[in-house]
Enzyme design. Structure first.
Site, PDB file in Angstrom:
ATOM      1  N   ASP A  80       0.799  -1.364   0.043  1.00 64.67           N
ATOM      2  CA  ASP A  80       0.057  -0.038   0.000  1.00 64.67           C
ATOM      3  C   ASP A  80       0.922   1.435   0.095  1.00 64.67           C
ATOM      4  O   ASP A  80       1.454   1.503   1.049  1.00 64.67           O
ATOM      5  CB  ASP A  80      -1.175  -0.069   1.380  1.00 64.67           C
ATOM      6  CG  ASP A  80      -1.876   1.136   1.151  1.00 64.67           C
ATOM      7  OD1 ASP A  80      -2.020   1.791   0.340  1.00 64.67           O
ATOM      8  OD2 ASP A  80      -2.686   1.211   2.025  1.00 64.67           O
ATOM      9  N   ASP A 293      -1.967   5.719  -5.550  1.00 63.39           N
ATOM     10  CA  ASP A 293      -2.257   4.970  -4.252  1.00 63.39           C
ATOM     11  C   ASP A 293      -2.366   3.527  -4.904  1.00 63.39           C
ATOM     12  O   ASP A 293      -3.346   3.117  -5.602  1.00 63.39           O
ATOM     13  CB  ASP A 293      -3.434   5.378  -3.525  1.00 63.39           C
ATOM     14  CG  ASP A 293      -3.666   4.529  -2.106  1.00 63.39           C
ATOM     15  OD1 ASP A 293      -2.918   3.685  -2.232  1.00 63.39           O
ATOM     16  OD2 ASP A 293      -4.742   4.734  -1.589  1.00 63.39           O
TER      17      ASP A 293
END
Length: 442
Positions: A80, A293
């Site tokens: 992430d 992201d």
């Protein structure tokens, strides 16, 4: 972090580690070392809740498998770029669901971080919720996400082993004994999260990598790869770079350690939409930043920009596609432009005739065309038709104050995060071909 979504649900992409050149025994990177992690697809059962009542979740996440502790325990972590602290689901041997859980009592190298340590007092400054001191005087962390999921536990140091290497690295991570998500039956299958943002406690920062890259193909036979280290390959298409945006002053809606770039416009079939520049830059509160992201699946735009893109795309597909006319249906709570498409129209290539949507940044852009523009809603048919939704969502419907570029729209793009020069490099590539050049894939 602000506007973050918990990325632990449903269809997972598993990264199996293959080492080309290994880490040194310290936690610092050497410019002569590169680690390539090829992707592999694993399908898990999908959710059967009514699709018009879905809470937001991810159908695809990117994960890495490795070993942690002494003796090593196998774990699986979501990669992430939007999060800082890496964490593992830490449960004792009595846990009823031990799959992929890390048991600190079985590791001789596990070392909890006291709340009086400099790590707890100073290196947790970018956490949304300040670190605290528990009853055992250990550093306690609570992480929360926009979909109301959370994880909670203690900071600790542990040895992380990479691939087949005998080398290892001692890293600070969160040993979380309380993890709550929107799908309790599925989220326990992933041990935790590998934080990759620019915070001082992220995996990238602790390992000292100056660069990392990934390439996501979106296919089952070769989903892609993650590359830790330099990517100066002679065969690689030259990258177009856009600078990372930094704001040193703390602002309530600006994530200072995210990979923030400047969105300057959106084009549809090469034509810029009439979007005021003022709505694309962060305001005095920090609202309106644009984050790249890997922990978010789709792309989300603030209301006015989303409305402009939705209207233009709807006009351009008028007569080409049939709108799904249920006014109460909003896929995953954020996507309200959906279509009914018959199987024969899919087979005859209707998706390849869709207009191209380009996200324009300072110095670079991401062009999205064809199939990635529409996502098939699982378990929903109208007559013989399937329902497909536009893969750009409305941030306002999520209560988000940011633009988020998800990994679904990063397919077949080489994306390099250059921390040394504070920039992100982008280039359209065929990820399967690049993988073959790296010695992985078919």
């Amino acid at each position: 972090m602000f506007s973050r979504l918990h990325p632990l649900f449903h269809l997972l992409l598993i990264l199996l580690i293959r080492t080309h050149k290994c880490f040194s025994s310290s936690s610092s990177y050497s410019s002569s070392q590169t680690l390539v992690l090829p992707l592999k697809t694993r399908i898990t059962p999908t959710d059967h809740r009514p699709t018009d009542k879905l809470h937001f979740h991810h159908n695809v996440t990117l994960t890495v498998t490795l070993t942690v502790g002494t003796p090593p325990q196998n774990i699986s972590l979501v990669i992430d770029t939007g999060s800082e602290l890496s964490w593992l689901r830490c449960n004792r041997s009595s846990n009823p669901n031990p799959v992929n859980n890390f048991d600190p009592t079985r590791s001789s190298s596990y070392s909890p971080v006291p709340c009086s340590s400099p790590t707890c007092r100073t290196r947790t400054r970018d956490f949304l919720i300040p670190a605290s001191c528990d009853s055992d005087k250990l550093c306690h962390a609570t992480l929360s996400y926009a979909d109301a999921s959370s994880s909670e536990g203690n900071l600790a140091a542990e040895i992380f082993h990479f691939g087949n290497s005998t080398n290892d690295s001692n890293l600070i991570f969160g040993c979380m004994e309380s993890v709550s998500g929107s799908d309790p039956e599925e989220d326990y299958k992933t041990t935790g999260l590998l934080g990759m943002n620019r915070g001082s406690l992220s995996f990238i920062s602790q390992m000292g990598f100056p660069k990392f890259s990934y390439c996501i193909s979106g296919t089952d036979d070769f989903p892609g790869f993650l590359l830790l280290g330099d990517s100066n390959f002679t065969w690689l298409t030259p990258l177009n770079y856009t600078p990372l945006i930094r704001i040193s002053t703390p602002l309530p809606y600006f994530d200072r350690v995210a990979y923030t770039v400047q969105l300057t416009g959106i084009k549809v079939n090469g034509n810029l939409l009439p979007i005021p520049k003022s709505v694309l830059v962060p305001d005095h509160t920090g609202a309106g930043q644009t984050m790249v992201d890997s922990g978010t699946q789709f792309t989300f735009l603030l209301g006015p920009v989303y409305t402009a893109l939705r209207s233009d795309f709807l006009n351009r597909t008028n007569g080409m596609l049939t709108v799904y006319d249920d006014p109460d249906f909003v896929f995953q709570g954020t996507m309200d432009l959906c279509y009914r498409i018959s199987p024969i129209r899919i087979r005859t290539g209707i998706l390849h005739r869709l207009p191209t949507v380009s996200l324009v940044f300072e110095g670079a852009e991401i062009a999205v065309s064809g199939q990635p523009l529409l996502y098939r809603v699982p378990h929903l048919t109208v007559g013989n038709d399937s329902v497909y939704c536009f893969t750009f969502g409305n941030s306002d419907l999520m209560g988000m104050e940011a633009y988020v570029i998800g990994h679904h729209h990063q397919q077949n793009m080489w994306i390099e995060f250059d921390l040394q020069r504070s920039r992100i490099g982008l280039a359209p590539v065929q990820c399967d071909v690049s993988g073959q050049r790296l010695g992985i894939g078919s």
